[in-house]
Design a protein around this motif. Structure first.
Motif, PDB file in Angstrom:
ATOM      1  N   VAL A   3       0.859  -1.179   0.000  1.00  0.00           N
ATOM      2  CA  VAL A   3       0.000   0.000   0.000  1.00  0.00           C
ATOM      3  C   VAL A   3       0.893   1.227   0.000  1.00  0.00           C
ATOM      4  N   THR A   4       0.743   2.029  -1.040  1.00  0.00           N
ATOM      5  CA  THR A   4       1.537   3.246  -1.191  1.00  0.00           C
ATOM      6  C   THR A   4       0.627   4.463  -1.128  1.00  0.00           C
ATOM      7  N   GLU A   9      -4.382   7.279  -2.645  1.00  0.00           N
ATOM      8  CA  GLU A   9      -5.022   8.366  -3.403  1.00  0.00           C
ATOM      9  C   GLU A   9      -6.023   7.812  -4.415  1.00  0.00           C
ATOM     10  N   GLU A  10      -5.646   6.740  -5.111  1.00  0.00           N
ATOM     11  CA  GLU A  10      -6.568   6.108  -6.065  1.00  0.00           C
ATOM     12  C   GLU A  10      -7.795   5.564  -5.349  1.00  0.00           C
ATOM     13  N   LEU A  14     -11.714   6.655  -5.875  1.00  0.00           N
ATOM     14  CA  LEU A  14     -12.745   5.642  -6.086  1.00  0.00           C
ATOM     15  C   LEU A  14     -13.905   5.854  -5.125  1.00  0.00           C
ATOM     16  N   VAL A  15     -13.593   6.137  -3.866  1.00  0.00           N
ATOM     17  CA  VAL A  15     -14.633   6.371  -2.863  1.00  0.00           C
ATOM     18  C   VAL A  15     -15.462   7.597  -3.222  1.00  0.00           C
ATOM     19  N   VAL A  16     -14.796   8.670  -3.580  1.00  0.00           N
ATOM     20  CA  VAL A  16     -15.506   9.903  -3.944  1.00  0.00           C
ATOM     21  C   VAL A  16     -16.411   9.652  -5.151  1.00  0.00           C
ATOM     22  N   TYR A 101      -9.116   8.324   3.402  1.00  0.00           N
ATOM     23  CA  TYR A 101      -8.901   7.511   2.206  1.00  0.00           C
ATOM     24  C   TYR A 101     -10.004   6.482   1.947  1.00  0.00           C
ATOM     25  N   LEU A 102     -10.611   5.937   2.990  1.00  0.00           N
ATOM     26  CA  LEU A 102     -11.604   4.878   2.773  1.00  0.00           C
ATOM     27  C   LEU A 102     -13.039   5.378   2.816  1.00  0.00           C
ATOM     28  N   ARG A 103     -13.259   6.511   3.436  1.00  0.00           N
ATOM     29  CA  ARG A 103     -14.605   7.086   3.459  1.00  0.00           C
ATOM     30  C   ARG A 103     -14.737   8.295   2.547  1.00  0.00           C
TER      31      ARG A 103
END
Length: 136
Positions: A3-4, A9-10, A14-16, A101-103
């Motif tokens: 995980v970088t 960021e990607e 994706l979440v957004v 990052y996840l939400r």
């Protein structure tokens, strides 16, 4: 999988996208179940055939929903990879990483929810990224 920052960021992008698509799906779903009388009064519908307009909306809704499902599957894979990677970092950094990052939450949203300053947010995020980069 390593995980970088780029991977995170990607994942955030994706979440957004998923959040935006979910809102659009809800809107299309509401339009798809509109009665033909409501469809006819809709100024965005440029057709005289009410049935065709409803069918078009149903198709748009179904297509977008299928795309959403595929993206959501990708997100779940990424969610698992990120949560596995951040298990060893400090809890405060985990919270920032998950929310950002996840939400897909924004800095002001997170700062307000956690009662922290922007500088604290960015310091914790930077520290989290450093810790994540150190993970084998």
């Amino acid at each position: 999988m390593k995980v970088t920052k780029g991977y995170l960021e990607e994942t955030r992008e994706l979440v957004v996208s998923l959040v935006e698509m979910a809102a659009e799906i809800r809107q299309l779903q509401e339009q798809a179940v509109s009665t033909p009388g409501q469809l006819f009064s809709d100024v965005r519908v440029q057709t005289t055939n009410k049935t065709d307009a409803m069918a078009d909306r149903v198709v748009k809704y179904a297509d977008l929903e299928e795309l959403y499902i595929n993206l959501h599957r990708q997100y779940l894979d990424r969610f698992e990879a990120v949560t596995d990677a951040i298990k060893t970092i400090p809890v405060r950094e985990q919270i920032i990483t998950i929310r950002y990052y996840l939400r897909g939450e924004t800095c002001p949203e997170i700062c307000d929810a956690l009662y922290i300053s922007r500088s604290t947010f960015y310091n914790r995020l930077r520290s989290a990224l450093t810790h994540i980069a150190e993970i084998d």
